[in-house]
Design a protein around this motif. Structure first.
Motif, PDB file in Angstrom:
ATOM      1  N   ALA A   1       0.844  -1.201   0.000  1.00 55.24           N
ATOM      2  CA  ALA A   1       0.000   0.000   0.000  1.00 55.24           C
ATOM      3  C   ALA A   1       0.877   1.249   0.000  1.00 55.24           C
ATOM      4  CB  ALA A   1      -0.926  -0.001   1.205  1.00 55.24           C
ATOM      5  N   LYS A   2       1.961   1.217   0.772  1.00 57.32           N
ATOM      6  CA  LYS A   2       2.870   2.367   0.786  1.00 57.32           C
ATOM      7  C   LYS A   2       3.518   2.542  -0.581  1.00 57.32           C
ATOM      8  CE  LYS A   2       5.672   3.255   4.228  1.00 57.32           C
ATOM      9  NZ  LYS A   2       6.665   2.933   5.266  1.00 57.32           N
ATOM     10  N   TYR A   3       3.863   1.418  -1.198  1.00 63.31           N
ATOM     11  CA  TYR A   3       4.483   1.464  -2.531  1.00 63.31           C
ATOM     12  C   TYR A   3       3.543   2.144  -3.522  1.00 63.31           C
ATOM     13  CZ  TYR A   3       6.109  -0.300  -7.063  1.00 63.31           C
ATOM     14  OH  TYR A   3       6.501  -0.410  -8.368  1.00 63.31           O
ATOM     15  N   LEU A   4       2.263   1.753  -3.491  1.00 61.39           N
ATOM     16  CA  LEU A   4       1.330   2.318  -4.480  1.00 61.39           C
ATOM     17  C   LEU A   4       1.151   3.817  -4.262  1.00 61.39           C
ATOM     18  CD1 LEU A   4      -1.929   2.988  -3.806  1.00 61.39           C
ATOM     19  CD2 LEU A   4      -1.996   0.548  -3.514  1.00 61.39           C
ATOM     20  N   LEU A   5       1.161   4.240  -2.996  1.00 62.78           N
ATOM     21  CA  LEU A   5       1.000   5.673  -2.746  1.00 62.78           C
ATOM     22  C   LEU A   5       2.257   6.431  -3.177  1.00 62.78           C
ATOM     23  CD1 LEU A   5      -0.816   5.434   0.707  1.00 62.78           C
ATOM     24  CD2 LEU A   5      -1.822   5.894  -1.542  1.00 62.78           C
ATOM     25  N   GLU A   6       3.414   5.789  -3.022  1.00 64.81           N
ATOM     26  CA  GLU A   6       4.662   6.454  -3.418  1.00 64.81           C
ATOM     27  C   GLU A   6       4.799   6.589  -4.930  1.00 64.81           C
ATOM     28  OE1 GLU A   6       7.635   4.154  -1.489  1.00 64.81           O
ATOM     29  OE2 GLU A   6       7.147   4.992   0.475  1.00 64.81           O
ATOM     30  N   LYS A   7       4.103   5.715  -5.678  1.00 62.47           N
ATOM     31  CA  LYS A   7       4.206   5.771  -7.139  1.00 62.47           C
ATOM     32  C   LYS A   7       3.649   7.072  -7.706  1.00 62.47           C
ATOM     33  CE  LYS A   7       5.071   2.798  -9.815  1.00 62.47           C
ATOM     34  NZ  LYS A   7       6.358   2.567 -10.504  1.00 62.47           N
ATOM     35  N   GLU A   8       2.727   7.666  -6.984  1.00 62.50           N
ATOM     36  CA  GLU A   8       2.028   8.847  -7.515  1.00 62.50           C
ATOM     37  C   GLU A   8       2.361  10.066  -6.682  1.00 62.50           C
ATOM     38  OE1 GLU A   8       0.476   8.900 -10.226  1.00 62.50           O
ATOM     39  OE2 GLU A   8       0.452   6.747 -10.604  1.00 62.50           O
ATOM     40  N   ARG A   9       3.599  10.386  -6.585  1.00 59.95           N
ATOM     41  CA  ARG A   9       4.036  11.373  -5.614  1.00 59.95           C
ATOM     42  C   ARG A   9       3.534  12.788  -5.914  1.00 59.95           C
ATOM     43  NH1 ARG A   9       8.331   8.772  -2.381  1.00 59.95           N
ATOM     44  NH2 ARG A   9       7.363  10.282  -1.035  1.00 59.95           N
ATOM     45  N   THR A  10       3.448  13.135  -7.199  1.00 56.34           N
ATOM     46  CA  THR A  10       3.062  14.512  -7.486  1.00 56.34           C
ATOM     47  C   THR A  10       1.569  14.650  -7.782  1.00 56.34           C
ATOM     48  OG1 THR A  10       3.688  14.163  -9.777  1.00 56.34           O
ATOM     49  CG2 THR A  10       5.333  15.197  -8.370  1.00 56.34           C
ATOM     50  N   ALA A  11       0.850  13.499  -7.854  1.00 54.81           N
ATOM     51  CA  ALA A  11      -0.582  13.565  -8.171  1.00 54.81           C
ATOM     52  C   ALA A  11      -1.337  14.342  -7.106  1.00 54.81           C
ATOM     53  CB  ALA A  11      -1.152  12.156  -8.296  1.00 54.81           C
ATOM     54  N   SER A  12      -0.810  14.299  -5.876  1.00 54.06           N
ATOM     55  CA  SER A  12      -1.524  14.927  -4.770  1.00 54.06           C
ATOM     56  C   SER A  12      -1.585  16.447  -4.904  1.00 54.06           C
ATOM     57  CB  SER A  12      -0.873  14.548  -3.450  1.00 54.06           C
ATOM     58  OG  SER A  12       0.482  14.939  -3.461  1.00 54.06           O
ATOM     59  N   ALA A  13      -0.821  17.027  -5.828  1.00 54.71           N
ATOM     60  CA  ALA A  13      -0.884  18.480  -6.013  1.00 54.71           C
ATOM     61  C   ALA A  13      -2.126  18.871  -6.809  1.00 54.71           C
ATOM     62  CB  ALA A  13       0.369  18.970  -6.740  1.00 54.71           C
ATOM     63  N   PHE A  14      -2.759  17.921  -7.488  1.00 52.20           N
ATOM     64  CA  PHE A  14      -3.957  18.182  -8.298  1.00 52.20           C
ATOM     65  C   PHE A  14      -3.710  19.366  -9.237  1.00 52.20           C
ATOM     66  CE2 PHE A  14      -5.426  16.443  -4.227  1.00 52.20           C
ATOM     67  CZ  PHE A  14      -5.980  15.257  -4.676  1.00 52.20           C
ATOM     68  N   ILE A  15      -2.509  19.420  -9.780  1.00 46.20           N
ATOM     69  CA  ILE A  15      -2.120  20.615 -10.529  1.00 46.20           C
ATOM     70  C   ILE A  15      -2.967  20.798 -11.791  1.00 46.20           C
ATOM     71  CG2 ILE A  15      -0.194  19.562 -11.871  1.00 46.20           C
ATOM     72  CD1 ILE A  15      -0.181  22.980 -10.189  1.00 46.20           C
ATOM     73  N   TYR A  16      -3.270  19.692 -12.461  1.00 44.35           N
ATOM     74  CA  TYR A  16      -4.041  19.822 -13.715  1.00 44.35           C
ATOM     75  C   TYR A  16      -5.455  20.297 -13.405  1.00 44.35           C
ATOM     76  CZ  TYR A  16      -0.325  16.455 -14.284  1.00 44.35           C
ATOM     77  OH  TYR A  16       0.874  15.838 -14.218  1.00 44.35           O
TER      78      TYR A  16
END
Ligand code: FAD
Length: 404
Positions: free
Chosen positions: A240-255
Protein backbone atom coordinates in the motif's frame (compact mmCIF):
# COMPACT_ATOMS: atom_id res chain seq x y z
CA UNK A 1 15.42 27.05 -11.41
CA UNK A 2 15.20 27.95 -15.09
CA UNK A 3 12.68 25.64 -16.69
CA UNK A 4 11.65 25.34 -20.32
CA UNK A 5 10.11 22.47 -22.25
CA UNK A 6 12.34 21.25 -25.08
CA UNK A 7 11.14 21.63 -28.71
CA UNK A 8 10.61 17.85 -28.74
CA UNK A 9 8.40 18.04 -25.66
CA UNK A 10 6.48 20.94 -27.20
CA UNK A 11 5.96 18.88 -30.38
CA UNK A 12 4.73 16.04 -28.19
CA UNK A 13 2.27 18.43 -26.54
CA UNK A 14 0.87 19.39 -29.95
CA UNK A 15 0.46 15.75 -30.92
CA UNK A 16 -1.41 14.94 -27.72
CA UNK A 17 -3.54 18.09 -27.99
CA UNK A 18 -4.56 17.21 -31.52
CA UNK A 19 -5.47 13.67 -30.48
CA UNK A 20 -7.77 14.96 -27.76
CA UNK A 21 -9.27 17.55 -30.13
CA UNK A 22 -10.13 14.73 -32.53
CA UNK A 23 -11.27 12.15 -30.00
CA UNK A 24 -12.95 13.74 -26.98
CA UNK A 25 -16.63 13.30 -27.87
CA UNK A 26 -19.21 15.88 -26.72
CA UNK A 27 -20.49 13.32 -24.22
CA UNK A 28 -17.06 12.70 -22.71
CA UNK A 29 -16.38 16.45 -22.66
CA UNK A 30 -19.64 17.01 -20.84
CA UNK A 31 -18.83 14.60 -18.03
CA UNK A 32 -15.25 15.84 -17.93
CA UNK A 33 -16.41 19.44 -17.66
CA UNK A 34 -19.09 18.82 -15.07
CA UNK A 35 -16.69 16.68 -13.03
CA UNK A 36 -19.09 13.79 -12.60
CA UNK A 37 -17.83 11.23 -10.12
CA UNK A 38 -18.33 8.70 -11.41
CA UNK A 39 -19.35 9.30 -15.02
CA UNK A 40 -21.61 6.56 -16.44
CA UNK A 41 -19.71 3.31 -16.74
CA UNK A 42 -20.39 2.93 -20.46
CA UNK A 43 -18.97 6.39 -21.19
CA UNK A 44 -15.87 5.50 -19.20
CA UNK A 45 -15.56 2.16 -20.95
CA UNK A 46 -15.66 3.70 -24.42
CA UNK A 47 -13.23 6.44 -23.44
CA UNK A 48 -10.72 3.93 -22.08
CA UNK A 49 -11.06 1.96 -25.31
CA UNK A 50 -10.30 5.12 -27.32
CA UNK A 51 -7.14 5.73 -25.30
CA UNK A 52 -6.14 2.09 -25.44
CA UNK A 53 -6.53 1.95 -29.24
CA UNK A 54 -3.98 4.79 -29.47
CA UNK A 55 -1.64 2.97 -27.05
CA UNK A 56 -2.30 5.52 -24.31
CA UNK A 57 -4.58 3.48 -22.02
CA UNK A 58 -2.06 3.51 -19.17
CA UNK A 59 0.96 5.62 -20.22
CA UNK A 60 2.69 5.19 -16.85
CA UNK A 61 2.85 1.37 -17.07
CA UNK A 62 6.00 -0.32 -18.34
CA UNK A 63 5.88 -0.86 -22.12
CA UNK A 64 5.80 -4.66 -21.79
CA UNK A 65 2.36 -4.37 -20.16
CA UNK A 66 0.99 -1.85 -22.67
CA UNK A 67 2.38 1.38 -21.23
CA UNK A 68 4.74 3.93 -22.79
CA UNK A 69 8.38 4.91 -22.34
CA UNK A 70 7.50 8.57 -21.81
CA UNK A 71 9.56 10.67 -19.44
CA UNK A 72 7.86 12.01 -16.29
CA UNK A 73 7.59 15.38 -18.07
CA UNK A 74 5.72 13.85 -20.99
CA UNK A 75 3.31 12.09 -18.65
CA UNK A 76 2.79 15.49 -17.05
CA UNK A 77 2.07 17.09 -20.44
CA UNK A 78 -0.31 14.26 -21.34
CA UNK A 79 -2.40 14.67 -18.19
CA UNK A 80 -2.45 18.43 -18.49
CA UNK A 81 -3.71 18.26 -22.07
CA UNK A 82 -6.21 15.54 -21.20
CA UNK A 83 -7.83 17.67 -18.52
CA UNK A 84 -7.72 20.81 -20.66
CA UNK A 85 -9.65 18.95 -23.33
CA UNK A 86 -12.19 17.79 -20.71
CA UNK A 87 -11.17 14.19 -21.30
CA UNK A 88 -11.94 11.78 -18.49
CA UNK A 89 -9.17 11.23 -16.00
CA UNK A 90 -10.95 8.44 -14.21
CA UNK A 91 -10.43 4.87 -13.08
CA UNK A 92 -7.24 5.69 -11.18
CA UNK A 93 -7.90 3.02 -8.60
CA UNK A 94 -7.34 0.36 -11.25
CA UNK A 95 -4.69 1.80 -13.54
CA UNK A 96 -2.72 3.89 -11.03
CA UNK A 97 -3.14 1.93 -7.80
CA UNK A 98 -3.92 -1.76 -8.23
CA UNK A 99 -1.94 -2.29 -11.45
CA UNK A 100 1.45 -0.96 -10.27
CA UNK A 101 1.25 -3.27 -7.25
CA UNK A 102 0.36 -6.30 -9.36
CA UNK A 103 3.13 -5.41 -11.82
CA UNK A 104 5.69 -5.10 -9.04
CA UNK A 105 4.62 -7.87 -6.66
CA UNK A 106 2.00 -10.05 -8.40
CA UNK A 107 2.65 -13.40 -10.06
CA UNK A 108 2.36 -14.09 -13.79
CA UNK A 109 -1.19 -15.43 -13.50
CA UNK A 110 -2.33 -12.23 -11.76
CA UNK A 111 -0.65 -10.04 -14.39
CA UNK A 112 -2.20 -12.04 -17.24
CA UNK A 113 -5.64 -12.13 -15.63
CA UNK A 114 -6.12 -8.63 -14.27
CA UNK A 115 -4.12 -6.20 -16.41
CA UNK A 116 -5.41 -6.74 -20.01
CA UNK A 117 -9.14 -6.26 -19.27
CA UNK A 118 -8.33 -3.19 -17.18
CA UNK A 119 -6.31 -1.65 -20.00
CA UNK A 120 -9.07 -2.43 -22.50
CA UNK A 121 -11.70 -0.70 -20.37
CA UNK A 122 -13.61 -3.89 -19.61
CA UNK A 123 -13.10 -3.94 -15.84
CA UNK A 124 -13.19 -1.23 -13.21
CA UNK A 125 -11.68 -1.33 -9.75
CA UNK A 126 -12.23 0.26 -6.36
CA UNK A 127 -9.93 0.69 -3.38
CA UNK A 128 -11.06 -0.92 -0.12
CA UNK A 129 -8.68 0.40 2.53
CA UNK A 130 -10.54 2.72 4.95
CA UNK A 131 -12.85 1.37 7.65
CA UNK A 132 -15.24 3.12 10.05
CA UNK A 133 -12.54 3.47 12.72
CA UNK A 134 -9.47 3.17 10.56
CA UNK A 135 -8.84 6.11 8.22
CA UNK A 136 -5.75 8.09 9.16
CA UNK A 137 -4.87 5.27 11.53
CA UNK A 138 -5.17 2.71 8.73
CA UNK A 139 -2.90 0.15 10.41
CA UNK A 140 -5.65 -0.51 12.96
CA UNK A 141 -7.98 -1.96 10.29
CA UNK A 142 -10.06 -4.93 11.38
CA UNK A 143 -11.45 -6.61 8.25
CA UNK A 144 -10.37 -10.19 8.77
CA UNK A 145 -9.32 -12.78 6.16
CA UNK A 146 -8.76 -16.34 7.42
CA UNK A 147 -7.86 -19.38 5.37
CA UNK A 148 -10.59 -22.04 5.34
CA UNK A 149 -9.90 -25.63 6.40
CA UNK A 150 -8.83 -26.73 2.93
CA UNK A 151 -6.42 -23.80 2.68
CA UNK A 152 -7.79 -22.90 -0.77
CA UNK A 153 -9.89 -19.85 0.11
CA UNK A 154 -9.81 -16.86 2.43
CA UNK A 155 -13.02 -16.16 4.32
CA UNK A 156 -13.37 -12.39 4.62
CA UNK A 157 -15.48 -10.55 7.21
CA UNK A 158 -15.60 -6.83 7.91
CA UNK A 159 -16.63 -3.43 6.64
CA UNK A 160 -15.01 -0.81 4.44
CA UNK A 161 -16.19 2.78 4.12
CA UNK A 162 -15.75 5.73 1.73
CA UNK A 163 -14.96 3.21 -1.01
CA UNK A 164 -15.15 5.40 -4.13
CA UNK A 165 -16.95 4.02 -7.18
CA UNK A 166 -17.74 0.54 -5.85
CA UNK A 167 -21.15 0.81 -7.55
CA UNK A 168 -19.55 0.87 -11.01
CA UNK A 169 -16.65 -1.48 -10.16
CA UNK A 170 -16.22 -5.17 -10.89
CA UNK A 171 -13.31 -5.74 -8.52
CA UNK A 172 -11.75 -4.22 -5.45
CA UNK A 173 -8.26 -4.37 -3.99
CA UNK A 174 -8.61 -4.70 -0.26
CA UNK A 175 -6.36 -4.45 2.75
CA UNK A 176 -7.32 -7.26 5.12
CA UNK A 177 -5.91 -8.59 8.36
CA UNK A 178 -4.53 -12.11 7.94
CA UNK A 179 -2.45 -12.33 11.13
CA UNK A 180 -3.42 -11.16 14.62
CA UNK A 181 -0.24 -12.32 16.31
CA UNK A 182 2.20 -9.77 14.91
CA UNK A 183 2.39 -5.97 15.17
CA UNK A 184 -0.51 -4.28 13.27
CA UNK A 185 1.39 -3.31 10.09
CA UNK A 186 2.84 -6.81 9.70
CA UNK A 187 -0.50 -8.62 9.80
CA UNK A 188 -2.10 -6.92 6.77
CA UNK A 189 -2.39 -8.49 3.30
CA UNK A 190 -3.38 -7.20 -0.16
CA UNK A 191 -6.33 -9.15 -1.55
CA UNK A 192 -8.14 -8.83 -4.91
CA UNK A 193 -11.86 -9.47 -4.52
CA UNK A 194 -14.53 -9.95 -7.19
CA UNK A 195 -17.39 -7.72 -6.05
CA UNK A 196 -19.96 -10.20 -7.39
CA UNK A 197 -18.90 -12.78 -4.77
CA UNK A 198 -21.80 -13.77 -2.46
CA UNK A 199 -21.62 -12.00 0.92
CA UNK A 200 -20.68 -8.56 -0.45
CA UNK A 201 -23.11 -5.66 -0.06
CA UNK A 202 -22.34 -2.26 -1.55
CA UNK A 203 -24.35 0.61 -0.09
CA UNK A 204 -24.05 4.12 -1.60
CA UNK A 205 -23.36 7.14 0.62
CA UNK A 206 -24.92 10.32 -0.74
CA UNK A 207 -22.37 13.10 -0.41
CA UNK A 208 -23.00 16.81 0.21
CA UNK A 209 -22.90 17.57 -3.53
CA UNK A 210 -25.69 15.07 -4.20
CA UNK A 211 -23.27 12.53 -5.70
CA UNK A 212 -23.39 8.83 -4.95
CA UNK A 213 -19.85 7.79 -5.86
CA UNK A 214 -18.94 6.99 -2.26
CA UNK A 215 -20.01 3.71 -0.71
CA UNK A 216 -19.86 1.40 2.26
CA UNK A 217 -18.83 -2.16 1.44
CA UNK A 218 -19.90 -4.93 3.81
CA UNK A 219 -18.16 -8.32 3.61
CA UNK A 220 -19.84 -11.28 5.27
CA UNK A 221 -18.21 -14.72 4.97
CA UNK A 222 -16.91 -13.82 1.50
CA UNK A 223 -14.95 -16.72 -0.06
CA UNK A 224 -11.91 -15.45 -1.98
CA UNK A 225 -9.55 -17.84 -3.81
CA UNK A 226 -6.12 -17.90 -2.18
CA UNK A 227 -4.47 -17.09 -5.52
CA UNK A 228 -6.04 -13.61 -5.35
CA UNK A 229 -3.60 -12.61 -2.61
CA UNK A 230 -0.90 -10.39 -4.12
CA UNK A 231 2.70 -11.08 -3.12
CA UNK A 232 3.40 -12.37 0.36
CA UNK A 233 0.87 -12.61 3.20
CA UNK A 234 1.52 -9.86 5.75
CA UNK A 235 3.16 -7.54 3.19
CA UNK A 236 0.01 -5.58 2.31
CA UNK A 237 1.08 -2.54 4.30
CA UNK A 238 4.36 -2.26 2.34
CA UNK A 239 2.51 -2.69 -0.96
CA UNK A 240 0.00 0.00 0.00
CA UNK A 241 2.87 2.37 0.79
CA UNK A 242 4.48 1.46 -2.53
CA UNK A 243 1.33 2.32 -4.48
CA UNK A 244 1.00 5.67 -2.75
CA UNK A 245 4.66 6.45 -3.42
CA UNK A 246 4.21 5.77 -7.14
CA UNK A 247 2.03 8.85 -7.51
CA UNK A 248 4.04 11.37 -5.61
CA UNK A 249 3.06 14.51 -7.49
CA UNK A 250 -0.58 13.56 -8.17
CA UNK A 251 -1.52 14.93 -4.77
CA UNK A 252 -0.88 18.48 -6.01
CA UNK A 253 -3.96 18.18 -8.30
CA UNK A 254 -2.12 20.61 -10.53
CA UNK A 255 -4.04 19.82 -13.71
CA UNK A 256 -7.36 20.11 -11.93
CA UNK A 257 -6.40 23.41 -10.33
CA UNK A 258 -5.19 24.95 -13.59
CA UNK A 259 -8.30 23.86 -15.47
CA UNK A 260 -10.71 25.02 -12.78
CA UNK A 261 -8.98 28.41 -12.66
CA UNK A 262 -9.68 28.81 -16.37
CA UNK A 263 -13.33 27.99 -15.70
CA UNK A 264 -13.46 30.55 -12.89
CA UNK A 265 -12.09 33.15 -15.28
CA UNK A 266 -14.65 32.26 -17.97
CA UNK A 267 -17.47 32.64 -15.48
CA UNK A 268 -16.07 35.97 -14.24
CA UNK A 269 -15.70 37.19 -17.82
CA UNK A 270 -19.36 36.42 -18.55
CA UNK A 271 -20.84 37.68 -15.28
CA UNK A 272 -21.12 41.44 -14.99
CA UNK A 273 -21.38 44.02 -12.23
CA UNK A 274 -23.01 47.27 -13.40
CA UNK A 275 -22.15 46.30 -16.95
CA UNK A 276 -18.49 45.55 -16.19
CA UNK A 277 -17.18 41.97 -16.43
CA UNK A 278 -16.56 40.71 -12.91
CA UNK A 279 -13.05 39.70 -13.96
CA UNK A 280 -12.21 43.36 -14.51
CA UNK A 281 -13.36 44.54 -11.10
CA UNK A 282 -10.34 45.21 -8.86
CA UNK A 283 -11.37 43.10 -5.85
CA UNK A 284 -12.20 40.00 -7.89
CA UNK A 285 -9.19 40.44 -10.20
CA UNK A 286 -6.94 40.52 -7.11
CA UNK A 287 -8.37 37.23 -5.82
CA UNK A 288 -7.86 35.62 -9.23
CA UNK A 289 -4.27 36.87 -9.36
CA UNK A 290 -3.49 35.53 -5.88
CA UNK A 291 -4.81 32.07 -6.70
CA UNK A 292 -3.11 32.07 -10.09
CA UNK A 293 0.25 32.90 -8.48
CA UNK A 294 -0.19 30.13 -5.92
CA UNK A 295 -1.08 27.61 -8.63
CA UNK A 296 1.95 28.64 -10.65
CA UNK A 297 4.21 28.21 -7.63
CA UNK A 298 2.71 24.78 -6.99
CA UNK A 299 3.25 23.80 -10.61
CA UNK A 300 6.90 24.72 -10.39
CA UNK A 301 7.24 22.62 -7.25
CA UNK A 302 5.76 19.69 -9.16
CA UNK A 303 8.13 20.25 -12.08
CA UNK A 304 11.10 20.37 -9.72
CA UNK A 305 10.19 16.90 -8.50
CA UNK A 306 9.52 15.57 -12.00
CA UNK A 307 12.87 16.85 -13.27
CA UNK A 308 14.53 15.36 -10.17
CA UNK A 309 15.99 18.64 -9.01
CA UNK A 310 17.89 18.16 -5.77
CA UNK A 311 15.60 19.02 -2.86
CA UNK A 312 16.58 20.53 0.45
CA UNK A 313 13.94 18.64 2.45
CA UNK A 314 12.91 14.99 2.59
CA UNK A 315 10.84 14.00 -0.45
CA UNK A 316 8.06 12.70 1.84
CA UNK A 317 7.78 16.13 3.45
CA UNK A 318 7.69 17.80 0.04
CA UNK A 319 4.96 15.45 -1.18
CA UNK A 320 2.89 16.17 1.93
CA UNK A 321 3.35 19.88 1.23
CA UNK A 322 2.05 19.38 -2.31
CA UNK A 323 -0.99 17.61 -0.88
CA UNK A 324 -1.74 20.38 1.62
CA UNK A 325 -1.26 23.18 -0.91
CA UNK A 326 -2.94 21.35 -3.80
CA UNK A 327 -6.05 20.38 -1.86
CA UNK A 328 -6.43 23.85 -0.33
CA UNK A 329 -6.19 25.32 -3.83
CA UNK A 330 -8.91 22.92 -5.00
CA UNK A 331 -11.13 24.48 -2.39
CA UNK A 332 -10.11 28.06 -3.12
CA UNK A 333 -10.51 27.78 -6.88
CA UNK A 334 -13.94 26.15 -6.70
CA UNK A 335 -14.98 28.76 -4.15
CA UNK A 336 -13.89 31.42 -6.64
CA UNK A 337 -16.22 29.87 -9.22
CA UNK A 338 -19.31 29.89 -7.02
CA UNK A 339 -18.54 33.40 -5.80
CA UNK A 340 -18.40 34.50 -9.44
CA UNK A 341 -21.77 32.83 -10.07
CA UNK A 342 -23.37 34.82 -7.26
CA UNK A 343 -26.97 33.88 -6.41
CA UNK A 344 -27.11 31.46 -9.33
CA UNK A 345 -24.82 29.16 -7.38
CA UNK A 346 -27.63 28.61 -4.90
CA UNK A 347 -29.59 26.36 -7.20
CA UNK A 348 -27.35 23.43 -7.69
CA UNK A 349 -28.20 20.12 -9.20
CA UNK A 350 -26.94 16.61 -9.13
CA UNK A 351 -24.73 15.80 -12.06
CA UNK A 352 -25.79 13.03 -14.36
CA UNK A 353 -27.44 13.21 -17.70
CA UNK A 354 -27.25 16.19 -19.99
CA UNK A 355 -30.98 16.74 -19.48
CA UNK A 356 -30.54 16.83 -15.71
CA UNK A 357 -27.92 19.49 -16.02
CA UNK A 358 -29.50 21.73 -18.61
CA UNK A 359 -33.28 21.86 -18.26
CA UNK A 360 -34.49 23.94 -21.18
CA UNK A 361 -36.57 26.31 -19.06
CA UNK A 362 -33.40 27.34 -17.27
CA UNK A 363 -31.33 27.97 -20.37
CA UNK A 364 -31.13 31.72 -19.88
CA UNK A 365 -30.06 31.36 -16.28
CA UNK A 366 -27.80 28.38 -16.79
CA UNK A 367 -25.31 28.92 -19.57
CA UNK A 368 -23.13 25.89 -20.12
CA UNK A 369 -20.11 27.29 -18.34
CA UNK A 370 -21.95 27.16 -15.01
CA UNK A 371 -22.80 23.45 -15.23
CA UNK A 372 -21.67 21.38 -12.28
CA UNK A 373 -19.72 24.17 -10.60
CA UNK A 374 -21.68 24.25 -7.35
CA UNK A 375 -21.58 20.47 -7.06
CA UNK A 376 -17.84 20.57 -7.55
CA UNK A 377 -17.50 23.29 -4.92
CA UNK A 378 -19.32 21.11 -2.39
CA UNK A 379 -17.44 17.93 -3.31
CA UNK A 380 -14.08 19.63 -2.97
CA UNK A 381 -14.75 20.26 0.72
CA UNK A 382 -13.49 16.67 1.00
CA UNK A 383 -10.19 17.30 -0.81
CA UNK A 384 -8.41 18.08 2.45
CA UNK A 385 -9.54 14.70 3.81
CA UNK A 386 -9.18 12.08 1.07
CA UNK A 387 -5.74 10.87 0.10
CA UNK A 388 -4.47 11.73 3.60
CA UNK A 389 -6.10 14.28 5.90
CA UNK A 390 -4.50 17.74 6.08
CA UNK A 391 -3.62 17.59 9.79
CA UNK A 392 -1.87 14.26 9.30
CA UNK A 393 0.10 15.70 6.37
CA UNK A 394 1.10 18.64 8.54
CA UNK A 395 2.34 16.23 11.20
CA UNK A 396 4.54 14.59 8.56
CA UNK A 397 5.92 17.97 7.44
CA UNK A 398 6.59 19.01 11.04
CA UNK A 399 8.48 15.80 11.73
CA UNK A 400 10.45 15.34 8.50
CA UNK A 401 11.11 18.92 7.42
CA UNK A 402 11.45 20.62 10.80
CA UNK A 403 12.45 17.72 13.08
CA UNK A 404 9.65 18.55 15.53
C1 FAD B 1 -14.35 11.81 -1.06
C2 FAD B 1 -13.60 10.70 -0.39
C3 FAD B 1 -13.19 9.59 -1.13
C4 FAD B 1 -12.53 8.54 -0.50
N1 FAD B 1 -12.22 7.43 -1.23
C5 FAD B 1 -11.66 6.36 -0.61
C6 FAD B 1 -11.45 5.14 -1.31
O1 FAD B 1 -11.74 5.02 -2.50
N2 FAD B 1 -10.94 4.10 -0.64
C7 FAD B 1 -10.58 4.17 0.68
O2 FAD B 1 -10.09 3.19 1.21
N3 FAD B 1 -10.80 5.31 1.39
C8 FAD B 1 -11.33 6.40 0.78
N4 FAD B 1 -11.57 7.56 1.48
C9 FAD B 1 -11.27 7.59 2.91
C10 FAD B 1 -10.09 8.51 3.28
O3 FAD B 1 -8.89 7.88 2.96
C11 FAD B 1 -10.23 8.83 4.77
O4 FAD B 1 -11.40 9.63 4.92
C12 FAD B 1 -9.04 9.59 5.30
O5 FAD B 1 -7.91 8.76 5.33
C13 FAD B 1 -9.31 10.12 6.74
O6 FAD B 1 -9.75 9.09 7.56
P1 FAD B 1 -11.11 9.23 8.39
O7 FAD B 1 -12.20 9.65 7.49
O8 FAD B 1 -11.29 7.96 9.16
O9 FAD B 1 -10.86 10.42 9.39
P2 FAD B 1 -10.01 10.35 10.73
O10 FAD B 1 -8.72 9.65 10.50
O11 FAD B 1 -10.89 9.87 11.83
O12 FAD B 1 -9.70 11.89 10.96
C14 FAD B 1 -10.70 12.79 11.49
C15 FAD B 1 -10.01 14.13 11.74
O13 FAD B 1 -8.98 13.94 12.71
C16 FAD B 1 -7.72 14.39 12.21
N5 FAD B 1 -6.63 13.51 12.67
C17 FAD B 1 -6.57 12.17 12.57
N6 FAD B 1 -5.40 11.70 13.09
C18 FAD B 1 -4.72 12.80 13.50
C19 FAD B 1 -3.45 12.98 14.12
N7 FAD B 1 -2.64 11.95 14.38
N8 FAD B 1 -3.05 14.26 14.40
C20 FAD B 1 -3.86 15.33 14.12
N9 FAD B 1 -5.09 15.20 13.54
C21 FAD B 1 -5.50 13.96 13.25
C22 FAD B 1 -7.86 14.32 10.70
O14 FAD B 1 -6.98 15.22 10.04
C23 FAD B 1 -9.31 14.69 10.50
O15 FAD B 1 -9.47 16.10 10.49
C24 FAD B 1 -12.23 8.63 0.88
C25 FAD B 1 -12.60 9.76 1.62
C26 FAD B 1 -13.29 10.78 1.00
C27 FAD B 1 -13.72 11.97 1.83
Amino acid sequence: MNFEFSPEDEAFRQEVRQFFRDNVSPEVAHYGFVGAHPPPREVLRQWQKTLHARGWGAPHWPTEFGGTDWSPLRKHIFLEELLNANGLDYGWQGTHMMAPVVIAFGNQWQKDTFLPPLLAGDTFWCQGFSEPNSGSDLASLKTRAELDESGSHYIVNGQKIWTSDATISDWGFFLVRTDLTVKPQRGISFLLIDLKTPGITVRPIISIDGGHGLTEVFLENVRVPKENLVGEPGMGWSYAKYLLEKERTASAFIYFNKRELQKAKSIARAETVNGVPLLETPAFARRVAEIEADILALEWSVLRILTKEELRDSLDAVVSTLKVRGSELQQRVTELQVDAMGPRALRFFTHGTLQDCAPSEWDDLWPDHLLGRTNMYFFQRASTIYGGAREVQKNIIAKLAFGL
